[in-house]
Scaffold this motif. Structure first.
Motif, PDB file in Angstrom:
ATOM      1  N   UNK B 269       0.710  -1.275   0.127  1.00 40.66           N
ATOM      2  CA  UNK B 269      -0.013   0.083  -0.048  1.00 40.66           C
ATOM      3  C   UNK B 269       1.050   1.068   0.167  1.00 40.66           C
ATOM      4  N   UNK B 270       0.306   2.376  -0.719  1.00 39.40           N
ATOM      5  CA  UNK B 270       1.141   3.563  -0.715  1.00 39.40           C
ATOM      6  C   UNK B 270       0.943   4.202   0.671  1.00 39.40           C
ATOM      7  N   UNK B 271       1.743   5.216   0.937  1.00 41.98           N
ATOM      8  CA  UNK B 271       1.641   6.017   2.240  1.00 41.98           C
ATOM      9  C   UNK B 271       0.265   6.600   2.342  1.00 41.98           C
ATOM     10  N   UNK B 272      -0.466   7.215   1.542  1.00 41.30           N
ATOM     11  CA  UNK B 272      -1.577   7.653   1.585  1.00 41.30           C
ATOM     12  C   UNK B 272      -2.614   6.696   1.832  1.00 41.30           C
ATOM     13  N   UNK B 273      -2.562   5.362   1.255  1.00 43.92           N
ATOM     14  CA  UNK B 273      -3.492   4.322   1.778  1.00 43.92           C
ATOM     15  C   UNK B 273      -3.274   3.780   3.271  1.00 43.92           C
ATOM     16  N   UNK B 274      -2.013   3.736   3.559  1.00 41.48           N
ATOM     17  CA  UNK B 274      -1.424   3.365   5.008  1.00 41.48           C
ATOM     18  C   UNK B 274      -2.313   4.165   5.938  1.00 41.48           C
ATOM     19  N   UNK B 275      -2.344   5.513   5.628  1.00 40.71           N
ATOM     20  CA  UNK B 275      -3.027   6.499   6.344  1.00 40.71           C
ATOM     21  C   UNK B 275      -4.489   6.018   7.065  1.00 40.71           C
ATOM     22  N   UNK B 276      -5.150   5.943   5.844  1.00 39.84           N
ATOM     23  CA  UNK B 276      -6.345   5.267   5.939  1.00 39.84           C
ATOM     24  C   UNK B 276      -6.654   3.995   6.729  1.00 39.84           C
ATOM     25  N   UNK B 277      -5.677   2.993   6.250  1.00 34.00           N
ATOM     26  CA  UNK B 277      -5.682   1.728   6.845  1.00 34.00           C
ATOM     27  C   UNK B 277      -5.491   1.562   8.365  1.00 34.00           C
ATOM     28  N   UNK B 278      -4.648   2.538   8.814  1.00 33.28           N
ATOM     29  CA  UNK B 278      -4.226   2.643  10.261  1.00 33.28           C
ATOM     30  C   UNK B 278      -5.453   3.056  10.947  1.00 33.28           C
ATOM     31  N   UNK B 279      -6.378   3.911  10.397  1.00 34.70           N
ATOM     32  CA  UNK B 279      -7.631   4.469  11.079  1.00 34.70           C
ATOM     33  C   UNK B 279      -8.465   3.431  11.033  1.00 34.70           C
ATOM     34  N   UNK B 280      -8.698   2.754   9.984  1.00 36.57           N
ATOM     35  CA  UNK B 280      -9.759   1.670   9.894  1.00 36.57           C
ATOM     36  C   UNK B 280      -9.355   0.552  11.280  1.00 36.57           C
ATOM     37  N   UNK B 281      -8.261   0.362  11.061  1.00 34.57           N
ATOM     38  CA  UNK B 281      -7.783  -0.870  11.891  1.00 34.57           C
ATOM     39  C   UNK B 281      -8.002  -0.434  13.332  1.00 34.57           C
TER      40      UNK B 281
END
Lengths: 141, 396
Positions: B269-281
């Motif tokens: 995942x790109x950095x931007x996608x990882x920002x969202x993923x961390x919030x979802x988790x």
């Protein structure tokens, strides 16, 4: 201003980066302190010339005069220049640079091969500030 | 024990070019948030300010600056700088204090008085600053980077300038309904594509302006909210402040080059996608749970990128989602119901807070003419210069 970022003249012109002897990661602009790969214990970084050619990752241009610290003559009309982000295959890195004078966005496509050439960032009576430019391969200035 | 914190109050100063001090905007927003919360300023145990780099020392010490302006009352103070993610880090700091039991009620404030035209780095000859270097060596403004991303999307995904224009049309229509927005006029696709090119392929109306503005939140423990008589407060369930993972292979502002991927394969995942993923988790929720999202539309093209980074659609499908009306009011997941940066412009330390103000009003059902019916879960997403992630998930 950017000491040690490039070297050479004509066909010998190269961008200079540094390489970690331990993990082979390449850094541009040069990283001289410590390898930034978190998986690597590092070592003394060594200077390395980057590939002369690469493929265009993307490009754009500046239709308005950028603010300082970019230096341009406010007395002269603004001449837009293109910016090109170039993927260097061997280094697996993308490096941004200005396009050579005369190259416009209309001349470019993503994936096109470009080469690094020496260029002039600006000059006054006392000093010429040199830089690197990207130019489609085979196009002569 | 719940890890939620309550949003008791939200407030803004209208955005625009007002020519006043950031302190005035922030204080006005703070007073509005306190009034909205029904909390007396003297009850606030801690103030967290999102810094502005303009304005000399008072900007760098925003927390105490706002506390002084509101009247010294002995609260804790903290100031945070994370460029465009400053507001989210201020929220994160406030949340941590509440969850740690250090404060029951925390005021979060961000405000700025932005310069006209392009953002530029602080003065002086500073070749060790990558932000200074990209201007000095390349003349690479923020819109230049937005132009690079937009052109890349056109080449890889087949997006068109007309797709980009539709983002502006959608956001301007929402901004027209928002009394805090700077631009309150609907825009047509023809107007976007007829505006001047700034950084090919992007035009003036594809790119957000710089603005003055302020936003503030009153956060508290859920227990305090209950004692305060708020039975069902809007709650913050996740705050993502992650950094990128090496090698970061997307050319990010303000860098001149990416990390090399010679030694380490890039994450999936790109950095931007990882920002969202961390919030979802952290929230235990996913994109399918969202009722709405506020994303960082520095440019129209970038909004499409966020659709994919938030998992609202697959990679390269952002424009398709937009064209299908999914992200418009009445769609499955309306995006930038506030009008977004397209309607507000950038007031850097305020904008991540302003996004959460919008989520709060929507989740309360108090967003007036731009209300999304039955909003239950909202997410904001943003990215700060120098590798600052920023996303917040709020629920009702």
């Amino acid at each position: 201003m950017v000491t040690g970022w490039f070297t050479g003249e004509g066909d010998g012109f190269r961008l200079l980066g540094t390489r970690c002897p331990s993990c082979a990661t390449v850094f541009f602009p040069r990283e001289d302190v410590h390898c930034r790969n978190p998986h690597c214990s590092g070592g003394s970084l060594e200077e390395v010339p980057l590939s002369r050619t690469g493929r265009i990752w993307s490009y754009t241009d500046s239709r308005y005069r950028p603010p300082s610290p970019y230096v341009s003559n406010p007395e002269l009309p603004w001449e837009p220049y293109a910016l090109i982000a170039v993927e260097l295959v061997a280094e697996r890195i993308v490096v941004l640079g200005q396009a050579a004078p005369g190259v416009t966005v209309a001349d470019l496509t993503v994936g096109m091969e470009v080469e690094v050439v020496p260029g002039v960032l600006h000059e006054d009576a006392a000093t010429t500030w040199t830089t690197w430019h990207w130019r489609p391969t085979g196009v002569r200035a | 024990m719940t890890r939620d914190v309550a949003v008791l109050g939200a407030g803004m100063h209208p955005w625009g070019k007002w020519g006043r001090s950031f302190v005035e905007y922030g204080t006005a927003a703070a007073r509005a948030a306190l009034a909205d919360a029904g909390v007396d300023w003297r009850e606030v145990g801690s103030v967290v300010g999102a810094d502005t780099v303009r304005g000399g020392y008072p900007g760098y010490v925003a927390g105490a600056t706002f506390a002084k302006a509101l009247g010294w009352q002995g609260a804790r103070a903290a100031s945070v700088y994370a460029a465009c993610a400053s507001g989210a880090q201020a929220i994160a700091a406030a949340r941590a204090q509440i969850l740690a039991g250090l404060a029951d009620v925390v005021l979060v404030v961000g405000a700025d008085a932005a310069p006209k035209g392009f953002f530029r780095p602080a003065g002086g000859e500073r070749p060790d600053d990558p932000d200074w270097l990209r201007f000095r060596v390349l003349g690479a403004t923020n819109p230049a980077y937005f132009g690079l991303y937009a052109r890349r999307r056109m080449a890889v995904h087949g997006d068109t300038p007309e797709d980009f224009a539709l983002v502006k049309v959608k956001n301007a229509a929402m901004g027209a309904l928002n009394p805090y927005a700077r631009y309150r006029k609907r825009v047509t696709a023809e107007e976007v594509t007829a505006s001047a090119v700034v950084a090919d392929p992007l035009r003036l109306l594809d790119i957000c302006a710089t603005s003055d503005g302020g936003a503030a939140l009153v956060l508290s423990s859920v227990d305090f909210a209950h004692r305060h008589g708020v039975a069902r407060p809007v709650r913050i369930r996740a705050v993502s402040t992650v950094t990128p993972r090496f090698p970061n292979t997307v050319l990010d502002l303000p860098d001149i080059a990416t990390d090399s991927a010679v030694a380490v394969e890039p994450a999936d995942a790109t950095f931007r996608a990882s920002i969202a993923r961390a919030a979802y988790e952290e929230a235990g929720l996913g994109p399918e749970d969202l009722s709405l999202a506020e994303v960082y539309d520095l440019s129209t093209a970038l909004e499409l990128q966020w659709y994919e980074d938030l998992g609202l659609c697959g990679e390269g499908e952002g424009a398709k989602l937009l064209r299908a009306g999914v992200t418009a009011p009445g769609g499955r997941i309306p995006v930038n119901t506030s009008g977004g940066l397209a309607s507000f412009g950038e007031a850097v330390p305020a904008q991540a807070i302003a996004q959460v103000c919008e989520l709060t009003w929507q989740l309360r059902g108090a967003a007036g003419d731009r209300q999304i019916a039955g909003a239950r879960v909202g997410m904001s997403a943003n990215q700060g210069l120098f590798g600052h992630g920023s996303a917040v998930i709020a629920v009702r």
